[in-house]
Design a protein around this motif. Structure first.
Motif, short mmCIF file in Angstrom:
data_model
loop_
_atom_site.label_atom_id
_atom_site.label_comp_id
_atom_site.label_asym_id
_atom_site.label_seq_id
_atom_site.Cartn_x
_atom_site.Cartn_y
_atom_site.Cartn_z
N GLY A 159 -6.37 1.84 13.72
CA GLY A 159 -5.38 2.91 13.88
C GLY A 159 -4.13 2.60 13.08
O GLY A 159 -3.80 1.44 12.86
N THR A 160 -3.44 3.63 12.62
CA THR A 160 -2.23 3.43 11.81
C THR A 160 -1.07 4.25 12.37
O THR A 160 -1.26 5.30 12.97
CB THR A 160 -2.47 3.84 10.35
OG1 THR A 160 -2.83 5.22 10.29
CG2 THR A 160 -3.58 3.00 9.73
N ASP A 161 0.13 3.73 12.16
CA ASP A 161 1.35 4.43 12.57
C ASP A 161 2.44 4.09 11.57
O ASP A 161 3.07 3.04 11.65
CB ASP A 161 1.76 4.01 13.98
CG ASP A 161 3.04 4.73 14.44
OD1 ASP A 161 3.53 5.61 13.70
OD2 ASP A 161 3.54 4.39 15.53
N PHE A 162 2.64 4.98 10.59
CA PHE A 162 3.63 4.77 9.54
C PHE A 162 4.77 5.78 9.62
O PHE A 162 5.49 5.98 8.63
CB PHE A 162 2.97 4.84 8.16
CG PHE A 162 1.83 3.85 7.98
CD1 PHE A 162 1.99 2.53 8.34
CD2 PHE A 162 0.61 4.27 7.47
CE1 PHE A 162 0.94 1.63 8.18
CE2 PHE A 162 -0.44 3.38 7.30
CZ PHE A 162 -0.27 2.05 7.67
N ASP A 163 4.90 6.46 10.76
CA ASP A 163 5.93 7.49 10.89
C ASP A 163 7.33 6.92 10.70
O ASP A 163 8.19 7.56 10.07
CB ASP A 163 5.83 8.16 12.26
CG ASP A 163 4.55 8.98 12.40
OD1 ASP A 163 3.95 9.31 11.35
OD2 ASP A 163 4.15 9.28 13.54
N ALA A 164 7.60 5.73 11.24
CA ALA A 164 8.94 5.17 11.16
C ALA A 164 9.28 4.70 9.75
O ALA A 164 10.46 4.69 9.35
CB ALA A 164 9.08 3.98 12.13
N LEU A 165 8.27 4.32 8.95
CA LEU A 165 8.51 3.83 7.60
C LEU A 165 7.27 4.10 6.76
O LEU A 165 6.39 3.26 6.65
CB LEU A 165 8.85 2.33 7.62
CG LEU A 165 9.27 1.72 6.28
CD1 LEU A 165 10.61 2.30 5.82
CD2 LEU A 165 9.38 0.20 6.40
N PRO A 166 7.16 5.26 6.15
CA PRO A 166 5.94 5.60 5.39
C PRO A 166 5.79 4.80 4.11
O PRO A 166 4.68 4.68 3.58
CB PRO A 166 6.12 7.10 5.08
CG PRO A 166 7.23 7.56 5.97
CD PRO A 166 8.10 6.38 6.21
N GLU A 167 6.88 4.26 3.59
CA GLU A 167 6.87 3.68 2.24
C GLU A 167 7.61 2.35 2.24
O GLU A 167 8.64 2.18 2.88
CB GLU A 167 7.54 4.67 1.28
CG GLU A 167 7.46 4.31 -0.18
CD GLU A 167 8.08 5.41 -1.04
OE1 GLU A 167 7.34 6.28 -1.51
OE2 GLU A 167 9.32 5.39 -1.20
N ILE A 168 7.06 1.37 1.51
CA ILE A 168 7.69 0.06 1.36
C ILE A 168 7.82 -0.25 -0.13
O ILE A 168 6.90 -0.01 -0.90
CB ILE A 168 6.85 -1.05 2.04
CG1 ILE A 168 6.94 -0.92 3.56
CG2 ILE A 168 7.33 -2.43 1.63
CD1 ILE A 168 6.13 -1.97 4.31
N VAL A 169 8.97 -0.79 -0.52
CA VAL A 169 9.17 -1.23 -1.89
C VAL A 169 8.66 -2.67 -1.99
O VAL A 169 9.20 -3.57 -1.34
CB VAL A 169 10.64 -1.15 -2.30
CG1 VAL A 169 10.83 -1.71 -3.71
CG2 VAL A 169 11.14 0.29 -2.23
N ALA A 170 7.61 -2.87 -2.80
CA ALA A 170 6.99 -4.20 -2.89
C ALA A 170 6.15 -4.27 -4.15
O ALA A 170 5.99 -3.27 -4.87
CB ALA A 170 6.12 -4.47 -1.66
N VAL A 171 5.62 -5.45 -4.45
CA VAL A 171 4.63 -5.61 -5.51
C VAL A 171 3.31 -5.09 -4.96
O VAL A 171 2.76 -5.67 -4.01
CB VAL A 171 4.50 -7.08 -5.94
CG1 VAL A 171 3.43 -7.22 -7.02
CG2 VAL A 171 5.84 -7.61 -6.44
N ARG A 172 2.81 -4.01 -5.51
CA ARG A 172 1.66 -3.32 -4.91
C ARG A 172 0.45 -4.24 -4.77
O ARG A 172 -0.19 -4.28 -3.72
CB ARG A 172 1.30 -2.08 -5.74
CG ARG A 172 0.14 -1.29 -5.14
CD ARG A 172 -0.24 -0.09 -5.98
NE ARG A 172 -1.31 0.64 -5.34
CZ ARG A 172 -1.16 1.56 -4.41
NH1 ARG A 172 0.06 1.87 -4.00
NH2 ARG A 172 -2.20 2.15 -3.87
N THR A 173 0.10 -4.96 -5.83
CA THR A 173 -1.09 -5.81 -5.77
C THR A 173 -0.94 -6.89 -4.71
O THR A 173 -1.90 -7.21 -4.01
CB THR A 173 -1.34 -6.45 -7.14
OG1 THR A 173 -0.16 -7.17 -7.57
CG2 THR A 173 -1.70 -5.40 -8.18
N SER A 174 0.27 -7.44 -4.59
CA SER A 174 0.48 -8.48 -3.58
C SER A 174 0.38 -7.89 -2.17
O SER A 174 -0.23 -8.49 -1.28
CB SER A 174 1.85 -9.13 -3.77
OG SER A 174 1.93 -9.79 -5.01
#
Length: 414
Positions: free
Chosen positions: A289-304
């Protein structure tokens, strides 16, 4: 707990090094033992068997190179971890120290706390890698011996396989020659591990190809022969998995410069990872199950970030409770200038009081009965998180489950 033996007759320098090292390096807790002379250093070495020796070259009763030779008589050379500290900064002295068995050297007055801690930590890790690679080569030789023994039992119709085995032996000799060259020329941890993992890939592929040729062309009438070949096949798979994991770990440290970060949609990334794990999830009847409502997006190195999530989800499936299907939840939250990615499962759990200090060490496995593994995954996850300036927190209870929280720094909005 790592033990550091500090051999230096200068009290001021010893106090400075102890202050630099503090009580731990990274996740390693330290116990520092002191010696003020070469004679006392040998006694302390026999008593505590340290993980690393910080050895001053200029001692009142001897010199560092002589004491290094004495220490080599007390333990197998490939288990001795020594960092030589010199006062003059002589290039010739540094080369002599490395050629005589030291793993690294430092020049007094030219290093700070960060460099000392990094040098000691890398020397310890390099020594552990060196010992692991030695054991790993022994396993490879055992696999080769099993293959040769099985070939001896084949009939005259297997002549082509015997010719192929001759090429296999030649490939093994090439691997051994490369390993001897590495043992003489390696200077630091990254180069040593990279060469070991990279150069072993092709011989293992050769082994796999030769084994498949053997299985394709040979006829097996004796059930014992089939059992031997099954064991060889399993060993080759384990070997391939180990080398692949080692390569992934090395790439974290060898990446040139900082990788570019970008906004990553967690829903898309998770869907990609779950597609990769779909066979394992179906086999285990697991749900995610997933819950990304509070933070749908993260700034990061995608492959990592993908590697981090893939390893945590794969572990949640692998180390599940046998009597119940795995139920996994992936959620995200934000705190100040950090993003938090959380992976929670209902699996076997970890005894953090007993094993928490070694959770992110190399080759540590806490539930070997639950499935095959190399003990590299959590080490790699921790390195990738640290490379992005983040950290990991873990909550776990045996028989209930585990929660990993990944904290990643986020750019401040202008």
């Amino acid at each position: 707990m790592k033990r550091i033996l500090l051999v230096d007759d200068n009290e001021h320098d010893r106090m400075l090094y102890k202050r630099y090292l503090g009580k731990q390096i990274g996740h390693e807790r330290l116990e520092i033992v002191e010696a003020t002379s070469g004679e006392e250093g040998i006694e302390q070495f026999r008593r505590v068997r340290p993980d690393c020796v910080l050895l001053d070259h200029n001692l009142l009763d001897t010199d560092g190179l002589t004491l290094l030779q004495d220490l080599k008589q007390l333990t197998p050379p490939d288990t001795l971890c020594v960092v030589m500290i010199t006062g003059g900064g002589s290039e010739e002295l540094a080369v002599r120290a490395l050629n005589n068995g030291a793993l690294d050297y430092l020049v007094k007055g030219r290093f700070d706390q960060e460099l000392l801690c990094k040098t000691v930590l890398h020397a310890i890790e390099k020594n552990e890698w060196r010992q692991y690679v030695g054991r790993y080569h022994g396993q490879l030789q055992t696999v080769n011996q099993q293959l040769r023994d099985s070939l001896e039992e084949l009939t005259e119709a297997r002549l082509q396989v015997q010719l192929t085995n001759a090429r296999l032996l030649a490939a093994n000799q090439e691997v051994e020659a490369r390993n001897r060259e590495l043992a003489r020329t390696n200077r630091d941890l990254d180069n040593f591990v990279y060469a070991a993992s990279h150069d072993l890939k092709q011989p293992i592929n050769n082994l796999r190809g030769l084994f498949e040729e053997l299985r394709r062309t040979a006829t097996f009438n004796d059930p014992d022969e089939a059992q031997v070949l099954r064991l060889v096949d399993e060993s080759l798979r384990d070997l391939t998995t180990t080398v692949t994991d080692l390569s992934a770990v090395v790439q974290v440290d060898r990446a040139p410069g900082e990788e570019n970060t970008e906004p990553v949609l967690l829903a898309d990334l998770t869907a990609d990872v779950l597609q990769t794990l779909r066979p394992q999830l179906l086999d285990a009847q697991g749900t995610v199950g997933t819950d990304f409502d509070a933070l749908p997006e993260i700034v990061a190195v995608r492959t990592s970030l993908r590697t981090i999530l893939l390893n945590l989800l794969a572990n949640a499936v692998k180390y599940r409770q046998p009597e119940r299907p795995p139920q996994i939840t992936v959620r995200s939250t934000a705190t100040e200038n950090q993003a938090v990615l959380e992976v929670q499962d209902n699996g076997l759990g970890i005894d953090l009081e007993r094993d928490g200090s070694e959770l992110f060490h190399l080759f540590r496995r806490f539930h070997p009965e639950a499935g095959e593994g190399t003990g590299v995954g959590l080490f790699l996850v921790n390195r990738l998180v640290q490379a992005q300036g983040g950290h990991i927190e873990v909550e776990s209870e045996l028989g209930v489950g585990t929660t990993f929280r990944i904290f990643l720094n986020q750019p401040q909005s202008g």
